[in-house]
Design an enzyme around this catalytic site. Structure first.
Site, PDB file in Angstrom:
ATOM      1  N   ASP A 146      -1.015 -18.828  -4.086  1.00 10.49           N
ATOM      2  CA  ASP A 146      -0.378 -20.104  -4.417  1.00 10.49           C
ATOM      3  C   ASP A 146       0.656 -20.410  -3.347  1.00 10.49           C
ATOM      4  O   ASP A 146       1.318 -19.505  -2.828  1.00 10.49           O
ATOM      5  CB  ASP A 146       0.293 -20.038  -5.789  1.00 10.49           C
ATOM      6  CG  ASP A 146      -0.702 -19.966  -6.932  1.00 10.49           C
ATOM      7  OD1 ASP A 146      -1.839 -20.432  -6.747  1.00 10.49           O
ATOM      8  OD2 ASP A 146      -0.345 -19.443  -8.000  1.00 10.49           O
ATOM      9  N   ASP A 163      -5.960 -25.282  -8.165  1.00 15.41           N
ATOM     10  CA  ASP A 163      -5.268 -25.651  -9.403  1.00 15.41           C
ATOM     11  C   ASP A 163      -5.211 -27.168  -9.560  1.00 15.41           C
ATOM     12  O   ASP A 163      -5.389 -27.698 -10.666  1.00 15.41           O
ATOM     13  CB  ASP A 163      -3.845 -25.090  -9.409  1.00 15.41           C
ATOM     14  CG  ASP A 163      -3.821 -23.573  -9.452  1.00 15.41           C
ATOM     15  OD1 ASP A 163      -4.798 -22.982  -9.910  1.00 15.41           O
ATOM     16  OD2 ASP A 163      -2.801 -22.986  -9.014  1.00 15.41           O
TER      17      ASP A 163
END
Length: 235
Positions: A146, A163
């Site tokens: 991330d 995401d």
């Protein structure tokens, strides 16, 4: 013109599938769109992860837009937005199930909006699943990369391109379901609510008219009876 040819001409003019010829080209185009959207999301996700791991993982946060967008690399063992960091293998199994479900659903896909929606979901799911399978610390237990942080002052969880695809696809799916759009290209409309108010008013007016006619008939009958009785008395 023979009757069979006439039916085929009418069907062709109206865009309806001919007998014995299912509308496979339409479904094929929708599946191609789904695959294209998924491929774009997956490619963007993997390229972005490669670049940030290569150049930013051991560096400090990079401010792209002050107060709004920061790039900071973390390894996430949980689900999207760092949820459930101690359940890596569980989320890997869930991601596999999501991919299988999307592929199975695509067999009856004939809706353009749903093709885009499923493409976003599939691309995001496969993007994070790739990290789960191939990244450190072990196969099927890998940590997802991330790196996107928006509005840092709000402490919003760090996320990635996959995401974003999953969230956008989820929002679209909810909207399409709410509007009644089906995966097979049809649309389920809400049944109209019957206006009982107008019907009730009409029923009351009709009853009133019937009562008035009945009273009028009884009055005429009484009047005629009185006249007959008077005639007999006079006679």
């Amino acid at each position: 013109m023979p009757e069979g040819d006439a039916v085929r001409s009418v069907q062709a003019a109206g865009g309806a599938p001919l007998s014995g010829e299912p509308a496979r080209p339409d479904r094929a185009r929708r599946i191609a769109l789904l695959v294209a959207v998924a491929a774009v999301v997956y490619a963007l996700d993997q390229v972005a992860k490669f670049l940030v791991v290569e150049f930013l993982e051991h560096e400090g946060p990079v401010t792209v837009v002050p107060g709004a967008l920061v790039l900071t690399v973390i390894r996430n063992a949980g689900a999207a937005f760092s949820i459930g960091t101690g359940m890596t293998i569980v989320f890997t199994v869930i991601a596999l199930a999501v991919v299988v479900a999307i592929v199975r659903t695509a067999r009856k896909l004939r809706s353009l909006p749903w093709a885009i929606t499923l493409g976003l979901l599939l691309g995001g799911a496969v993007g994070n699943l790739t990290d789960r399978i191939f990244r450190w610390p072990a196969p099927f237990q890998g940590h997802v990369v991330d790196f996107i942080q928006v509005f840092p002052v709000t402490r919003f969880p760090v996320f990635n391109v996959a995401d974003s695809g999953i969230v956008c696809g989820g929002v679209l799916a909810v909207f399409l379901a709410w509007r009644g759009y089906q995966i097979d290209g049809t649309r389920q409309m809400a049944e109209p609510v019957e206006d009982h108010t107008q019907d009730s008013a009409q029923d009351k007016a009709q009853d009133h008219a019937q009562d008035h006619a009945h009273d009028h008939a009884e009055g005429e009958a009484g009047k005629q009876a009185g006249e007959r009785a008077g005639e007999r008395a006079d006679g």
